[in-house]
Design a protein around this motif. Structure first.
Motif, short mmCIF file in Angstrom:
data_model
loop_
_atom_site.label_atom_id
_atom_site.label_comp_id
_atom_site.label_asym_id
_atom_site.label_seq_id
_atom_site.Cartn_x
_atom_site.Cartn_y
_atom_site.Cartn_z
N PHE A 123 -6.98 20.64 -6.86
CA PHE A 123 -7.24 19.61 -7.85
C PHE A 123 -6.74 18.28 -7.31
O PHE A 123 -5.84 18.23 -6.46
N ALA A 124 -7.29 17.20 -7.83
CA ALA A 124 -6.87 15.87 -7.36
C ALA A 124 -5.38 15.66 -7.55
O ALA A 124 -4.70 15.07 -6.70
N GLU A 125 -4.87 16.16 -8.66
CA GLU A 125 -3.44 15.95 -8.96
C GLU A 125 -2.52 16.80 -8.08
O GLU A 125 -1.31 16.58 -8.03
N GLN A 126 -3.08 17.78 -7.35
CA GLN A 126 -2.29 18.62 -6.45
C GLN A 126 -2.29 18.11 -5.02
O GLN A 126 -1.46 18.53 -4.21
N LEU A 127 -3.20 17.23 -4.72
CA LEU A 127 -3.52 16.89 -3.34
C LEU A 127 -2.30 16.44 -2.54
O LEU A 127 -2.03 16.94 -1.44
N VAL A 128 -1.54 15.50 -3.07
CA VAL A 128 -0.41 14.94 -2.33
C VAL A 128 0.68 15.98 -2.14
O VAL A 128 1.19 16.18 -1.02
#
Length: 612
Positions: A333-338
């Motif tokens: 997910f985008a919020e997991q990327l970093v």
């Protein structure tokens, strides 16, 4: 070992005579001292540094590279670009006037490295001149964003430098409007995104930073410089969109002659080494055009064949690209990327330690992951490796990922996330963090040769290819999850195919052998990148000086050959080499052109183990 005056004398009898005769004993001692003194004098002469050469290196770093507090700010006027070329000529003439016989061994290695840097700067300054074509040249957004967001130095120190940076930006943009006389539409399109993102940083990130500045006068100056910078960026955006298109059409191609000159002068690539030809399966002169372009296709097809074989073993009913794309549907997910990439960054350090691949001599170093600031969202599709500034005492850095822009259409956002799935993360993490770019820079900042601290060569990226393609996928090192070993190896082979494609595209676009659309077709339809990612990959090749993006592929084969030859050399010296020792020696020498690393490594081995 005894020292005798005659030939054929018995050493034991000689020692006996010395013991019984005080005069002989004194004479013997005197002779021994003379021999030791002569040996020390010769060793000292070899190792004594020539101060004239050291001063020339310092001048290069200050006057050309802009290192140190005495440097003049680079206003990027046409006159300043011309002056740098002339200064390079002046320093080159002084360099060539040095008696190399008077240099210490490491100085002679640096002499050749400096010569390659100066000669390539002259070639690029005269024959390439991106400052007349690329509006992005004049933007110092990276320096500004780093000092606002990540610089570990005191806030007031950073603020004072930011005032200088923003005042310099205004001057540079004024010069840009005079200098840019060639229009390349795609570069204007990309520059718009850079400018918009830079303004976002100044409008959103800088004010909270300024509130932390304790000196109220400095804070006011910083905010005033920021307002002037925002206004100048707005004027510049209008210029490149309204006035620049009326100027002459530009061409990014550098031509075959310049391309080959850089392959020779900048990278010191041997044009017909039988051993390099053997390991790289190259025809005579394969790293010069026109053979270089053909060699790129040859290697591309070799890797393509390996992809097909590997895919057939995984699933005979699907192509390699179908298997890879199916794997990428299960992405973060985008919020997991970093944070997922942060975990991989830190895991790569422990992986190096667990497998004893190279020495990590510190306990205060760290590599995390951060989202790129908005000024860099058009610079890459994935991101780039962590680093700290050249010469910095700090050892904390962040691998940078291009985040999903909230303004992208949903299909673009989804395709971007699919390219940053776990398979790609595992393939690239060791390349970017440990033992790749971060560890390279940490070692670089400890070197005692200033030129090697502030300069590196194509060998830097080539070494990371070696890490990515040789160390990372090897099952005995256990980097890939065991249940994903096969499919992640497939993604690794695609990454290798991509870099072989760079040889084709770099040599093709810069010499007219390939059109932009043909390059785009190769990247998207054959290598399999989504169109937007393929475009940004190609933009990175065209906007840099030709050879920059493809020379590391040749360098990978040079590293593979050097690894072979290191073990053979250790055998010759009656030593047992190890992979870790080979790696450690490379990091401690620095990432010079590989022919120079080779020479210094074998010199050091002879010094340590050679029979005299």
């Amino acid at each position: 070992m005894s020292v005798g005056f005659g030939t054929g004398t018995d050493a034991r009898a000689d020692n006996k005579n010395v013991k019984g005769d005080p005069f002989m004993r004194l004479s013997k001692l005197f002779a021994t001292l003379i021999v030791v003194a002569l040996a020390a004098t010769q060793a000292g002469a070899r190792e004594r540094l020539d101060p004239g050469f050291e001063k020339l290196v310092d001048r290069y770093l200050t006057e050309i590279r802009g290192v140190g507090v005495q440097r003049e700010p680079d206003t990027m006027s046409a006159e300043s670009f011309a002056a740098k070329v002339e200064k390079s000529r002046e320093l080159l003439a002084e360099l060539e006037a040095i008696d190399r016989d008077e240099l210490a061994f490491v100085q002679d290695i640096d002499w050749r490295f400096l010569k390659s840097l100066l000669e390539s700067r002259i070639i690029e300054g005269e024959d390439v001149q991106r400052w007349r074509q690329d509006p992005r040249t004049y933007l110092n957004n990276r320096d500004v964003a780093f000092k606002v967001i990540a610089d570990p130095r005191p806030v007031n120190t950073r603020a004072a430098e930011l005032v200088d940076d923003l005042e310099l930006l205004v001057v540079r943009l004024e010069n840009a409007e005079r200098n840019l006389d060639q229009h390349i539409p795609r570069w204007v399109e990309l520059s718009n995104v850079f400018i918009d993102g830079f303004m976002v940083v100044l409008e959103n990130e800088l004010p909270p930073f300024a509130e932390r500045v304790s000196d109220t006068g400095l804070r006011a100056r910083l905010m005033g410089a920021s307002r002037d910078g925002i206004a100048a960026l707005g004027d510049y955006r209008r210029f490149i969109n309204e006035e620049l298109p009326n100027r002459a059409d530009g061409d990014y191609a550098i031509g075959e002659e310049t391309f080959n000159a850089l392959m020779e002068k900048k990278y010191l690539l041997p044009d017909d080494s039988i051993h390099l030809r053997r390991i790289a399966r190259g025809a005579p002169g394969f790293n010069r055009l026109p053979a270089y372009h053909d060699w790129g296709w040859k290697q591309f097809n070799i890797v393509l064949q390996h992809l097909e074989v590997k895919a057939n073993r995984i699933d005979p009913e699907r192509s390699w690209l179908e298997i890879i794309k199916a794997e990428k549907e299960d992405h973060f997910f985008a919020e997991q990327l970093v944070y997922k990439h942060l975990e991989a960054s830190r895991a790569s350090r422990q992986w190096v330690i667990d497998n004893d691949l190279v020495t990590i001599p510190w306990d205060d170093d760290d590599g995390i992951m951060q989202a790129a600031d908005p000024s860099l969202w058009a610079s890459q599709w994935w991101g780039w490796g962590p680093s700290v500034p050249n010469g910095s005492e700090y050892r904390k850095a962040a691998w940078t990922v291009i985040p999903v822009s909230p303004d992208w259409p949903e299909d673009v956002a989804e395709s971007n996330l699919s390219e940053k799935d776990a398979s790609f993360m595992y393939v690239i993490a060791t390349h970017e963090v440990y033992p790749g770019h971060l560890l390279q820079r940490l070692y670089q900042n400890t070197l005692d040769r200033p030129l090697r601290v502030y300069e590196s060569s194509y060998s830097n990226q080539a070494w990371c290819y070696y890490v990515e393609w040789e160390l990372t996928p090897d099952p005995k090192y256990g980097w890939y999850p065991e249940d994903k070993q096969d499919v992640y190896e497939l993604e690794m082979l695609r990454a290798k195919l991509w870099r072989m494609g760079r040889v084709i595209i770099d040599s093709g676009l810069h010499t007219g052998r390939m059109s932009y659309d043909e390059a785009l077709d190769l990247e998207s339809n054959t290598i399999g990148f989504v169109r937007r990612g393929a475009q940004i990959n190609i933009d990175g090749i065209t906007s840099r000086v030709g050879t920059t993006m493809s020379a590391p592929t040749v360098g990978y084969f040079q590293w593979m050959l050097l690894r072979e030859d290191y073990f053979q050399k250790m055998r010759e010296l009656d030593q047992k080499g190890s992979l870790k020792d080979f790696h450690d020696r490379v990091y401690k020498i620095g990432f010079l052109p590989i022919v120079l690393v080779r020479e210094e490594m074998f010199h050091d081995l002879e010094e340590e183990f050679g029979k005299r």
